[in-house]
Design an enzyme around this catalytic site. Sequence first.
Site, mmCIF file in Angstrom:
data_model
loop_
_atom_site.group_PDB
_atom_site.id
_atom_site.type_symbol
_atom_site.label_atom_id
_atom_site.label_comp_id
_atom_site.label_asym_id
_atom_site.label_seq_id
_atom_site.Cartn_x
_atom_site.Cartn_y
_atom_site.Cartn_z
ATOM 1 N N ASP A 1 39.815 39.119 35.518
ATOM 2 C CA ASP A 1 40.516 37.950 36.203
ATOM 3 C C ASP A 1 41.963 37.904 35.530
ATOM 4 O O ASP A 1 42.303 37.280 34.529
ATOM 5 C CB ASP A 1 39.840 36.478 35.986
ATOM 6 C CG ASP A 1 40.584 35.674 36.856
ATOM 7 O OD1 ASP A 1 41.373 35.751 37.763
ATOM 8 O OD2 ASP A 1 40.205 34.536 36.601
ATOM 9 N N HIS B 1 46.746 38.319 40.925
ATOM 10 C CA HIS B 1 47.765 37.799 39.830
ATOM 11 C C HIS B 1 47.547 38.343 38.562
ATOM 12 O O HIS B 1 46.461 38.878 38.336
ATOM 13 C CB HIS B 1 47.468 36.176 39.864
ATOM 14 C CG HIS B 1 46.138 35.796 39.480
ATOM 15 N ND1 HIS B 1 46.083 35.590 37.975
ATOM 16 C CD2 HIS B 1 45.029 35.685 39.944
ATOM 17 C CE1 HIS B 1 44.889 35.138 37.645
ATOM 18 N NE2 HIS B 1 44.065 35.552 39.106
ATOM 19 N N HIS C 1 36.442 33.684 32.144
ATOM 20 C CA HIS C 1 37.302 32.810 31.553
ATOM 21 C C HIS C 1 36.976 32.678 29.912
ATOM 22 O O HIS C 1 37.466 31.714 29.283
ATOM 23 C CB HIS C 1 37.609 31.281 32.303
ATOM 24 C CG HIS C 1 38.598 31.690 33.204
ATOM 25 N ND1 HIS C 1 39.076 30.764 33.945
ATOM 26 C CD2 HIS C 1 39.143 32.571 33.892
ATOM 27 C CE1 HIS C 1 39.792 30.769 34.817
ATOM 28 N NE2 HIS C 1 39.970 32.161 34.871
ATOM 29 N N GLU D 1 48.707 31.909 38.976
ATOM 30 C CA GLU D 1 47.589 31.386 39.789
ATOM 31 C C GLU D 1 46.630 30.449 38.837
ATOM 32 O O GLU D 1 46.116 29.599 39.360
ATOM 33 C CB GLU D 1 46.882 32.724 40.011
ATOM 34 C CG GLU D 1 45.636 32.421 41.105
ATOM 35 C CD GLU D 1 44.161 32.278 40.466
ATOM 36 O OE1 GLU D 1 43.555 31.653 41.150
ATOM 37 O OE2 GLU D 1 44.287 32.325 39.113
ATOM 38 N N GLU D 2 46.406 30.734 37.745
ATOM 39 C CA GLU D 2 45.667 30.104 36.719
ATOM 40 C C GLU D 2 46.070 28.616 36.642
ATOM 41 O O GLU D 2 45.342 27.793 36.161
ATOM 42 C CB GLU D 2 45.711 30.727 35.343
ATOM 43 C CG GLU D 2 44.977 32.188 35.317
ATOM 44 C CD GLU D 2 43.474 32.154 35.807
ATOM 45 O OE1 GLU D 2 42.921 31.240 36.157
ATOM 46 O OE2 GLU D 2 42.671 33.227 35.759
ATOM 47 N N ASP E 1 48.976 36.774 35.650
ATOM 48 C CA ASP E 1 48.721 35.803 34.536
ATOM 49 C C ASP E 1 47.281 35.618 34.090
ATOM 50 O O ASP E 1 46.334 35.889 34.773
ATOM 51 C CB ASP E 1 49.357 34.304 35.032
ATOM 52 C CG ASP E 1 48.470 33.624 36.195
ATOM 53 O OD1 ASP E 1 48.383 34.300 37.070
ATOM 54 O OD2 ASP E 1 48.447 32.408 36.122
ATOM 55 N N ASP F 1 42.498 38.520 48.554
ATOM 56 C CA ASP F 1 42.803 38.120 47.663
ATOM 57 C C ASP F 1 41.567 38.174 46.493
ATOM 58 O O ASP F 1 40.571 38.778 47.140
ATOM 59 C CB ASP F 1 43.172 36.690 47.371
ATOM 60 C CG ASP F 1 43.855 36.230 46.313
ATOM 61 O OD1 ASP F 1 44.040 37.020 45.303
ATOM 62 O OD2 ASP F 1 43.954 34.906 45.944
#
Length: 490
Positions: free
Chosen positions: A156, A121, A459, A190-191, A123, A217
Amino acid sequence: MKKLKLSLMIIGSLLLVFIIITLFNALTLESRQPSPKHFNGTINDDHAINSLSKAIQYKTISYQDRSKMDLAEFDRFITFLKESFPIVHKELELKKVNGHALVYKWSGTDSTKLPIGLTSHYDVVPILEGTEDNWEHPPFSGTVADGKIWGRGTLDDKIGVIGILEAAEHLLKEGYQPSRDIYLMFGHDEEIGGDEGAAMIVSTLNKRGIKFDFVLDEGGAIVENMVPGVNQPVGVVGVSEKGSATAELSIEGSGGHSSQPKNRTNIGRIAGAVAKLEETQFPADLKGPGEDLFEFVAPEMAFSMKYVFANKFVFEPVIEKILLQQPASAALIRTTIAPTIFNAGEQYNALPEKASAIVNLRLMPGDSLEEVKEYIEETIGDDEIKVTIKGSEASGVSDVDSWHFRTIQQSARNVYDDAVIAPYLMFAGSDAKHYNSIAENTFRFLPVQLTSEDLNRMHGTNEHISIENYLNAIRFYMEIIQESNQPLGR
């Protein structure tokens, strides 16, 4: 005396048999790691580094409030991909789903084979307000410095998107043609759950009758010093992800003035219920993906640890007690509870008429929402406390004995020849869960070597990836595309 001697002889004989059997189990434990092959692909390092650096500069941020998402920035990112990977966009068929989710089809030569899917992903999560100045390099700068690429998405998960596209671009440039169809699928939300991205990709492909042999994934990574008893790095491949649910404990009753409280107040009863849950916890059981993890790493352990895990039928209680000592390993073997919100009261001298607590739960495979609710109710033992629960159960568990898993193992070992590649249970969520309905197996693995500090940055502040790690990720994606066409891959 004779009876005593006979008893001792029997006990001695049984002990000897026990020692022989358990030693045999430990000594004959065979490695489940494939022999690595030498990676011989070529990568344009400068192009790869520049591509990820530029990708980070696009603020493709997902917000829970979708109205805050700057979709024009997502459009600019898609244009950037087209400009950066011209061969991919010439040779592969691209379909946009829901405007911003991307599906590339790389046609193979054998239509009788089921395709494989590689997904990531693009995003990213927002930067926590007030922490911008704590970054060594601005979070959306894509700065390349000190052998690292800096910024939100380097871990990520723009590294996955760009890594997969770099791999495809290089293989296409070399004239590589897969035997089976390969789909490259990139979500844009996804987030915040993937409902508009991966879920819609799955819905679209399902309507077209597309089914996958396996989908890979993001998820686990190659970690250091995090699996007890193993000195080598361990590459953990998620074969399932825990369910995520929220339980609310609530009670209503008379309030009144704080000068005349009852012995049991609403706050006290909810607090007591939470305390009981923390003191009791859900039962632990070394089974499923947690058990698979140790079956794969046990042959690589020092002999004392190998002896214990080779004889799990004897030492399972000891193993579980050891695993329960650390939060990360405890989460492998039980459904977890985490009280996160407490609501009660508005006035310092008034007893609240209502009180509630929110408990976040991560469910083990096999634990249903209804069973979890019943366990909570039995544990707190207060009929006046209402328990409601909502969320999702764990995903299905993929087959660790399948050629799909062995292909991932082989590809990882080809790049990280000293790593032990093993299945595990993923605690967080990913887009992979959406693909369960159209894939025989789904796996979760980010092919980079990380420390515990790296994981905290995923994150957080100062997210970055070493250039070596990033290039190895590209090598892995090149390997898995090619390994999927080997005889091992049917």
